[in-house]
Design a protein around this motif. Structure first.
Motif, short mmCIF file in Angstrom:
data_model
loop_
_atom_site.label_atom_id
_atom_site.label_comp_id
_atom_site.label_asym_id
_atom_site.label_seq_id
_atom_site.Cartn_x
_atom_site.Cartn_y
_atom_site.Cartn_z
N ASN A 160 -8.21 5.06 -2.85
CA ASN A 160 -9.21 5.60 -1.91
C ASN A 160 -8.69 5.80 -0.50
O ASN A 160 -9.40 6.30 0.35
CB ASN A 160 -10.43 4.68 -1.87
N TYR A 161 -7.45 5.37 -0.26
CA TYR A 161 -6.93 5.37 1.11
C TYR A 161 -7.02 6.76 1.76
O TYR A 161 -7.54 6.92 2.86
CB TYR A 161 -5.49 4.86 1.11
N ILE A 181 -10.60 7.94 2.50
CA ILE A 181 -11.20 7.29 3.67
C ILE A 181 -10.60 7.89 4.95
O ILE A 181 -11.28 8.10 5.94
CB ILE A 181 -10.95 5.75 3.65
N LYS A 182 -9.30 8.17 4.89
CA LYS A 182 -8.61 8.73 6.06
C LYS A 182 -9.26 10.05 6.49
O LYS A 182 -9.24 10.42 7.65
CB LYS A 182 -7.14 8.95 5.68
N THR A 198 -12.27 -4.45 -0.53
CA THR A 198 -11.74 -3.12 -0.24
C THR A 198 -12.31 -2.59 1.07
O THR A 198 -11.60 -2.02 1.91
CB THR A 198 -12.09 -2.16 -1.40
N ILE A 247 -7.98 0.27 -3.47
CA ILE A 247 -7.50 0.46 -2.08
C ILE A 247 -6.49 1.60 -2.05
O ILE A 247 -6.56 2.53 -1.26
CB ILE A 247 -6.87 -0.85 -1.54
N LYS A 248 -5.56 1.52 -3.00
CA LYS A 248 -4.50 2.54 -3.07
C LYS A 248 -5.11 3.94 -3.31
O LYS A 248 -4.74 4.91 -2.65
CB LYS A 248 -3.56 2.13 -4.22
N ILE A 279 0.81 -1.23 0.00
CA ILE A 279 0.00 0.00 0.00
C ILE A 279 0.85 1.29 0.00
O ILE A 279 0.45 2.31 -0.55
CB ILE A 279 -1.00 -0.01 1.19
N ASP A 280 2.04 1.21 0.62
CA ASP A 280 2.87 2.43 0.71
C ASP A 280 3.74 2.67 -0.51
O ASP A 280 4.40 3.71 -0.60
CB ASP A 280 3.77 2.36 1.95
N PHE A 324 -10.34 -1.53 4.56
CA PHE A 324 -10.41 -0.25 5.26
C PHE A 324 -10.90 -0.44 6.70
O PHE A 324 -10.47 0.27 7.60
CB PHE A 324 -11.29 0.75 4.50
N SER A 375 -7.92 -1.34 8.46
CA SER A 375 -6.88 -0.29 8.45
C SER A 375 -7.13 0.81 9.48
O SER A 375 -6.20 1.50 9.87
CB SER A 375 -6.83 0.40 7.09
#
Ligand code: ATP
Length: 428
Positions: free
Chosen positions: A314-315, A318-319, A341, A311-312, A284-285, A345, A348
């Motif tokens: 929308n991260y 969502i944060k 997904t 995922i990448k 992810i990073d 989250f 996460s």
């Protein structure tokens, strides 16, 4: 060994008896081989069966499927066939001998004997067979000391060239070691490290590595498996510069926890591709370009790529959700996402408002429906008809925010929405 058959269901035991007599009528020898033998010996059930045929496996599988009136999928290029019996998948393979022309390449194959077939296998514990032939039914054929290694909890290759012949065995060794809580036998560990040092993996088609990676990340103990992969070979084979961060391990552990109760929590009855979540946690990073490159090079399927990329992408969105975020924004955020997904989250963000929002989304928001129909809009004299869909969609979102209960509430609201968009219509 006869007792060990008891680990198989009665249906499977009966099935093996029947195919034994079919084999004797066809004058071919058949054996149970591979993982099922290993698992029977350690007292574990094993779902699928691998049957080795000294002779024409496709013709024999056809005989079996005709006998039971089952479907039979033939793979002529490999001399194999698959029969589906009750809930089981039974693979029939012609015994074969393999020779490797160069490291990492697919081997040259020719039909051969049980002995040759066992000699091409990865580890001693996977290189045992059980005879299904009338004269010695149930006899164990263990040419490489598999039973001894099972007792000593060891993963051992059959010969020193094994990892160089087929470097995907590096992943398989780690998978069985971690799954069974075994150890890599001393010389095997040395050979594995030497193969890694010799860059053996660089010689393998990335698509084959992808298959092994998926199997690794599908194990029940993904955190242990990943730690071991990272310490023995690093993660550069996934993407240059990728390292295993503690945060990724924490996330993987959290994902496992979430998956354990996801059925109850999310009231969903479907099988999730759990490996995608573990893979996403690992990468992810990485910069988006590296993630895209990795997914492309390793030949992941379109649906799988979409999940990881979403995922990448929308991260950060969502944060940014917080306790004040309106329900309709929560709905619009999660509605386009795959279930994988959403679970990612959920895992996460164990703190903050995201978990509660996902629960609200799954428990309530996805079930919200408007009560009024196009006909009701018509009765209100709303025109043109072409805006009805837009109006009903806006009403749905407003219903989420304003908790509209009755049809009358909705009619009032839709008139308000209509009035607010009229100027736009005039503009057109
Ligand atoms: P699982 O429980 O994960 O299904 P399995 O042992 O049945 O484990 P498979 O990948 O289905 O694993 O392979 C079946 C058998 O084929 C193995 O037990 C092993 O004997 C042999 N095998 C599979 N892959 C390789 C390989 N790369 N090199 C040598 N032998 C292999």
């Amino acid at each position: 060994m006869k007792n060990k058959f008891k680990k198989l269901s009665q249906e499977t035991q009966d099935f093996l008896k029947v195919i034994s007599s079919l084999a004797s009528k066809m004058n071919v020898s058949i054996y149970l081989v591979g993982g099922v033998v290993r698992d029977m010996m350690i007292g574990k059930g094993h779902f699928d069966l691998d049957i080795l045929v000294e002779g024409d496996a496709i013709a024999f599988a056809k005989k079996v499927s005709d006998h039971y009136d089952l479907s039979c999928k033939k793979h002529h290029a490999f001399g194999t066939a698959t029969v589906y019996f009750e809930n089981y998948k039974i693979d029939f393979a012609t015994a074969r001998k393999e020779t490797y022309s160069k490291s990492g390449a697919l081997p040259k194959v020719k039909a051969s004997t049980l002995q040759d077939d066992l000699a091409r296998r990865d580890f001693t514990i996977n290189a045992m067979a059980v005879s299904l032939n009338k004269n010695d039914y149930g006899k164990i054929i263990d040419l490489y000391g598999g039973q001894k290694d099972l007792k000593a909890s060891l993963i051992r290759v059959l010969h020193d060239q094994s990892f160089m012949d087929d470097p995907t065995r590096i992943f398989r060794a780690i998978r069985f070691e971690q799954r069974l809580s075994f150890s890599l036998e001393k010389n095997t560990l040395k050979l594995l490290k030497a193969a890694v040092k010799n860059n053996a993996l660089a010689l393998v088609n990335p698509h084959r590595i992808r298959e092994e990676l998926i199997l690794l990340l599908s194990e029940n103990i993904p955190d242990r498996v990943i730690k071991r992969v990272s310490s023995l070979l690093g993660l550069n084979f996934i993407a240059k510069g990728l390292i295993l961060k503690p945060a990724a391990l924490t996330l993987i552990t959290e994902i496992s926890k979430v998956l354990k109760f996801y059925d109850r929590k999310f009231k969903k009855n479907r099988v999730l591709k759990t490996w995608i979540l573990h893979l996403a946690a690992l990468i992810i990073d990485l910069p988006l370009k590296s993630v895209e490159g990795f997914l492309e090079d390793f030949g992941f399927k379109k649906g799988e790529r979409i999940i990881i990329l979403s995922i990448k992408e929308n991260y950060l969105k969502i944060k940014k959700l917080n306790a004040k975020t309106k329900p309709h924004v929560i709905y619009q955020t999660f509605d386009p996402l795959s279930f994988e997904t959403i679970v990612f989250f959920y895992a996460s963000f164990p703190k903050g408002s995201v978990r509660k929002q996902i629960e609200d989304f799954l428990d309530d928001l996805v079930h919200v429906r408007v009560l009024i129909k196009g006909n009701d809009l018509k009765c209100l004299g709303i025109t043109p008809f072409s805006i009805y869909n837009e109006l009903l969609e806006k009403l749905l979102l407003a219903k989420m925010d304003n908790n509209l209960k009755t049809k009358e509430d909705e009619l009032e609201e839709v008139e308000r929405i209509y009035a607010s968009i009229i100027p736009d219509i005039y503009k057109q």
